[in-house]
Scaffold this motif. Structure first.
Motif, PDB file in Angstrom:
ATOM      1  N   ASP A   1      -0.057   7.532  -9.298  1.00 36.07           N
ATOM      2  CA  ASP A   1      -0.920   6.456  -8.830  1.00 36.07           C
ATOM      3  C   ASP A   1      -0.371   5.752  -7.603  1.00 36.07           C
ATOM      4  OD1 ASP A   1      -2.870   6.769 -10.862  1.00 36.07           O
ATOM      5  OD2 ASP A   1      -1.571   5.693 -12.274  1.00 36.07           O
ATOM      6  N   GLY A   2       0.743   6.289  -7.054  1.00 33.87           N
ATOM      7  CA  GLY A   2       1.323   5.685  -5.873  1.00 33.87           C
ATOM      8  C   GLY A   2       2.179   4.473  -6.141  1.00 33.87           C
ATOM      9  N   VAL A   3       2.599   4.281  -7.390  1.00 31.15           N
ATOM     10  CA  VAL A   3       3.416   3.130  -7.785  1.00 31.15           C
ATOM     11  C   VAL A   3       4.872   3.563  -7.920  1.00 31.15           C
ATOM     12  CG1 VAL A   3       3.797   1.401  -9.589  1.00 31.15           C
ATOM     13  CG2 VAL A   3       1.467   2.080  -8.976  1.00 31.15           C
ATOM     14  N   PRO A   4       5.837   2.808  -7.373  1.00 31.27           N
ATOM     15  CA  PRO A   4       7.245   3.176  -7.518  1.00 31.27           C
ATOM     16  C   PRO A   4       7.669   3.266  -8.976  1.00 31.27           C
ATOM     17  CG  PRO A   4       6.971   1.465  -5.858  1.00 31.27           C
ATOM     18  CD  PRO A   4       5.652   1.605  -6.554  1.00 31.27           C
ATOM     19  N   GLY A   5       8.329   4.372  -9.323  1.00 31.49           N
ATOM     20  CA  GLY A   5       8.756   4.571 -10.694  1.00 31.49           C
ATOM     21  C   GLY A   5      10.079   3.898 -11.000  1.00 31.49           C
ATOM     22  N   SER A   6      10.550   4.125 -12.218  1.00 33.87           N
ATOM     23  CA  SER A   6      11.805   3.527 -12.659  1.00 33.87           C
ATOM     24  C   SER A   6      12.950   3.999 -11.766  1.00 33.87           C
ATOM     25  CB  SER A   6      12.079   3.917 -14.115  1.00 33.87           C
ATOM     26  OG  SER A   6      13.318   3.426 -14.545  1.00 33.87           O
ATOM     27  N   GLY A   7      13.810   3.070 -11.360  1.00 34.46           N
ATOM     28  CA  GLY A   7      14.952   3.405 -10.521  1.00 34.46           C
ATOM     29  C   GLY A   7      14.626   3.614  -9.063  1.00 34.46           C
TER      30      GLY A   7
ATOM     31  N   ASP B   1       7.799  -5.291  -4.830  1.00 40.52           N
ATOM     32  CA  ASP B   1       8.066  -3.866  -4.660  1.00 40.52           C
ATOM     33  C   ASP B   1       7.314  -3.364  -3.438  1.00 40.52           C
ATOM     34  OD1 ASP B   1       9.427  -4.055  -7.049  1.00 40.52           O
ATOM     35  OD2 ASP B   1       7.759  -3.270  -8.247  1.00 40.52           O
ATOM     36  N   VAL B   2       7.862  -2.319  -2.816  1.00 41.37           N
ATOM     37  CA  VAL B   2       7.178  -1.678  -1.701  1.00 41.37           C
ATOM     38  C   VAL B   2       6.180  -0.671  -2.263  1.00 41.37           C
ATOM     39  CG1 VAL B   2       7.442  -0.246   0.349  1.00 41.37           C
ATOM     40  CG2 VAL B   2       9.166  -1.968  -0.197  1.00 41.37           C
ATOM     41  N   GLY B   3       4.972  -0.670  -1.712  1.00 40.50           N
ATOM     42  CA  GLY B   3       3.969   0.279  -2.152  1.00 40.50           C
ATOM     43  C   GLY B   3       2.983  -0.330  -3.127  1.00 40.50           C
ATOM     44  N   ARG B   4       2.112   0.536  -3.612  1.00 42.70           N
ATOM     45  CA  ARG B   4       1.058   0.096  -4.508  1.00 42.70           C
ATOM     46  C   ARG B   4       1.640  -0.510  -5.785  1.00 42.70           C
ATOM     47  NH1 ARG B   4      -3.561   3.782  -7.534  1.00 42.70           N
ATOM     48  NH2 ARG B   4      -4.985   2.061  -7.956  1.00 42.70           N
ATOM     49  N   GLY B   5       1.011  -1.549  -6.252  1.00 44.60           N
ATOM     50  CA  GLY B   5       1.443  -2.191  -7.481  1.00 44.60           C
ATOM     51  C   GLY B   5       2.371  -3.356  -7.273  1.00 44.60           C
ATOM     52  N   GLY B   6       2.953  -3.502  -6.076  1.00 41.62           N
ATOM     53  CA  GLY B   6       3.850  -4.606  -5.816  1.00 41.62           C
ATOM     54  C   GLY B   6       3.124  -5.808  -5.255  1.00 41.62           C
ATOM     55  N   GLY B   7       3.880  -6.912  -5.129  1.00 41.25           N
ATOM     56  CA  GLY B   7       3.328  -8.106  -4.527  1.00 41.25           C
ATOM     57  C   GLY B   7       2.468  -8.911  -5.481  1.00 41.25           C
ATOM     58  N   PRO B   8       1.973 -10.029  -4.998  1.00 37.67           N
ATOM     59  CA  PRO B   8       1.223 -10.948  -5.864  1.00 37.67           C
ATOM     60  C   PRO B   8      -0.106 -10.381  -6.340  1.00 37.67           C
ATOM     61  CG  PRO B   8       1.074 -11.640  -3.578  1.00 37.67           C
ATOM     62  CD  PRO B   8       2.084 -10.544  -3.618  1.00 37.67           C
TER      63      PRO B   8
ATOM     64  N   VAL C   1       0.854  -1.178   0.000  1.00 37.00           N
ATOM     65  CA  VAL C   1       0.000   0.000   0.000  1.00 37.00           C
ATOM     66  C   VAL C   1       0.893   1.232   0.000  1.00 37.00           C
ATOM     67  CG1 VAL C   1      -1.562   1.338   1.476  1.00 37.00           C
ATOM     68  CG2 VAL C   1      -2.016  -1.081   1.060  1.00 37.00           C
ATOM     69  N   SER C   2       0.461   2.294  -0.672  1.00 38.16           N
ATOM     70  CA  SER C   2       1.160   3.579  -0.629  1.00 38.16           C
ATOM     71  C   SER C   2       0.323   4.560   0.165  1.00 38.16           C
ATOM     72  CB  SER C   2       1.406   4.118  -2.045  1.00 38.16           C
ATOM     73  OG  SER C   2       2.296   3.275  -2.751  1.00 38.16           O
ATOM     74  N   VAL C   3       0.950   5.207   1.141  1.00 38.08           N
ATOM     75  CA  VAL C   3       0.301   6.225   1.962  1.00 38.08           C
ATOM     76  C   VAL C   3       1.017   7.538   1.692  1.00 38.08           C
ATOM     77  CG1 VAL C   3      -0.307   6.960   4.294  1.00 38.08           C
ATOM     78  CG2 VAL C   3      -0.293   4.512   3.711  1.00 38.08           C
TER      79      VAL C   3
ATOM     80  N   ALA D   1       4.672   1.904   1.539  1.00 37.87           N
ATOM     81  CA  ALA D   1       5.445   3.124   1.294  1.00 37.87           C
ATOM     82  C   ALA D   1       4.724   4.301   1.948  1.00 37.87           C
ATOM     83  CB  ALA D   1       5.599   3.361  -0.202  1.00 37.87           C
ATOM     84  N   PHE D   2       5.409   4.981   2.872  1.00 36.26           N
ATOM     85  CA  PHE D   2       4.875   6.173   3.536  1.00 36.26           C
ATOM     86  C   PHE D   2       5.648   7.389   3.032  1.00 36.26           C
ATOM     87  CE2 PHE D   2       4.179   2.675   6.517  1.00 36.26           C
ATOM     88  CZ  PHE D   2       2.867   2.871   6.926  1.00 36.26           C
ATOM     89  N   VAL D   3       4.931   8.336   2.445  1.00 33.94           N
ATOM     90  CA  VAL D   3       5.578   9.516   1.867  1.00 33.94           C
ATOM     91  C   VAL D   3       4.818  10.769   2.287  1.00 33.94           C
ATOM     92  CG1 VAL D   3       6.247  10.705  -0.255  1.00 33.94           C
ATOM     93  CG2 VAL D   3       6.405   8.210  -0.137  1.00 33.94           C
ATOM     94  N   GLY D   4       5.548  11.737   2.864  1.00 38.07           N
ATOM     95  CA  GLY D   4       4.952  13.038   3.147  1.00 38.07           C
ATOM     96  C   GLY D   4       3.898  13.041   4.230  1.00 38.07           C
TER      97      GLY D   4
END
Length: 473
Positions: A408-414, A436-443, A336-338, A358-361
């Motif tokens: 969309d809260g998904v980790p970008g390239s790099g 990946d950590v955050g939205r879009g990762g995992g199964p 999840v991305s927060v 992923a916790f941001v801001g």
């Protein structure tokens, strides 16, 4: 305590998508009535007749008395006063725009009581207790307007289709179903104390708008698929009580309470919740959620209440006052991305588990488990937060770097969040790499819901009204 079914990682996302997808083509709602002209799939069209009121028959009752199977009673524009019982495959239809063909109940208890086959189409129904009461094997309400009534459509132990109709400011409820199989497609409900009251019933609600009510959609017992609904500006948006239902592809906007899962297990897929006071509340329940976007909640994006065991993954919590409050709950939050907000997830006892988040801001504490010592957490990313984490049992693997999330809260390239999540084999990304950590990762990363296509002209088939080819009927 109700024990929640754990979401099976990997294939679970696909199997649930397939189950919801299959619901589009099967289930009690795919009962079908026969073309817009009525039933009788085995009858030649030449046998059906149009009976016009008042040019051919002075009253609706006279036309109904003369009607036979598959006939249409066509009502001219104007006001028709009375109440009627209709049995069998007869259509009562406006011969003009629905707003111009008005059926006034004259204060009667019910305008149309229908049983075993009738269709009510293209009418404005007003000035009665209930507009239509449906019983028995089939009833169809299509393209009607309901106003100045207690209840618009009441389905009692019936097989019912309600579509393309409008319900405005009714006194009790717009649609009430009890022990029925009911399909509710492309309707607009506004201003009633209760929008949809669905009790001990099954079916679907699709592309229906419910707004400005006390209770928007309330499902108690039974099972419904709520698909691509817009639920807006209600006190309680969607209430799912003691039911095994799904909510897919909807928009839950500006309600005091968005979705309440009460003593129930509910699947939520690709649903947007915005500007609600509370996005999702569970009470002795479980929300199995994938692909949520929860934003701008005035209090909590998620309040997993006492005795709950929700499972949230592949989701985005954006600019909520507080992403979540986990209160005596065994919640699992993963991938999840927060982003933004005053606080992230706060734990009040229970044994939740938070990982690959992923916790941001976040202005305050991103993960506050000071009052939840049994909380487990690890492999999370923290960036530009007030305090990363407090309390609980840390399992290591945290990253303190910018995860380069996209919109969309998904980790970008790099991104350092790539391949940085929990390395457990069961939690790998769908491509088999470490998640990946955050939205879009995992199964469970990626889309889990495909909306139904726009409807083309259809033939609805109902076995009870079909005849073998060559039969005398």
């Amino acid at each position: 305590m109700r024990m929640s079914k754990r979401w099976r990682v990997g294939a679970a996302r696909e199997s649930e998508s397939q189950r919801v997808g299959a619901a589009r083509e099967s289930g009690p709602w795919r009962i079908a009535a026969a073309l817009a002209m009525g039933f009788g799939a085995g009858l030649p069209a030449s046998q059906a007749a149009d009976l016009r009121v008042p040019s051919e028959y002075a009253t609706i009752q006279q036309a109904l008395d003369a009607a036979q199977g598959c006939d249409r009673v066509l009502l001219a524009p104007g006001v028709h006063v009375g109440s009627w019982f209709i049995a069998g495959d007869i259509t009562v239809q406006g011969d003009g725009a629905a707003e111009d063909v008005i059926v006034d109940g004259g204060g009667a208890g019910v305008i149309f009581s229908i049983a075993n086959g009738p269709t009510v189409r293209g009418l404005t129904l007003r000035n009665a207790g209930n507009g239509v009461e449906a019983y028995g094997a089939w009833g169809e309400i299509d393209g009607c307007r309901f106003e100045d009534l207690d209840i618009g459509v009441r389905s009692q132990q019936a097989l019912t289709l309600v579509r393309d109709s409008t319900f405005n400011d009714l006194r009790v409820a717009s649609i009430d179903a009890n022990r029925s199989a009911i399909t509710i497609d492309r309707n607009t409900v506004s201003g009633s104390p209760v929008g949809l009251e669905l009790v001990r019933s099954t079916g679907r609600v699709w592309e229906t708008v419910v707004q400005d009510t006390e209770w928007g959609i309330r499902v108690r017992e039974g099972r419904f698929d709520l698909m691509d609904v817009l639920v807006q500006g209600n006190a309680a948006g969607v209430t799912l009580e003691t039911t095994d239902s799904t909510l897919s592809g909807g928009q839950i906007l500006g309600n005091e309470l968005g979705v309440h899962v009460l003593d129930a297990d509910t699947v939520m897929l690709d649903t947007s919740l915005a500007n609600n006071a509370i996005g999702v509340l569970t009470t002795f329940g479980a929300a199995h959620a994938r692909g949520l976007v929860v934003r701008d909640s005035l209090q909590y994006g998620l309040l997993d209440g006492i005795g709950s065991q929700s499972d949230v993954a592949d989701s985005l919590f954006l600019d909520n006052r507080q992403a979540g409050l986990l209160q005596l709950a065994d919640t699992r939050i993963s991938n999840v991305s927060v982003v933004g907000g005053q606080a992230g997830f706060v734990v009040l006892d229970g044994a939740p588990d938070l990982r690959s988040v992923a916790f941001v801001g976040v202005a305050g504490t991103a993960l506050d488990a000071a009052l939840g010592p049994a909380t487990t957490h690890g492999w999370n990313v923290f960036w530009e937060v007030g305090t990363p984490s407090a309390g609980g049992i840390g399992e290591g693997g945290d990253v303190f770097a910018d995860p380069l999330l996209d919109g969309d809260g998904v980790p970008g390239s790099g991104s350092p969040a790539r391949d940085a999540g929990d390395p457990a084999p069961a939690l790998l990304d769908r491509d088999g790499s470490r998640n990946d950590v955050g939205r879009g990762g995992g199964p469970d990363g990626g889309s889990v819901w495909e909306p139904l296509p726009a409807l083309a002209p259809q033939i609805f088939e109902h076995a009870g009204y079909m005849h073998p080819e060559g039969s005398p009927n």
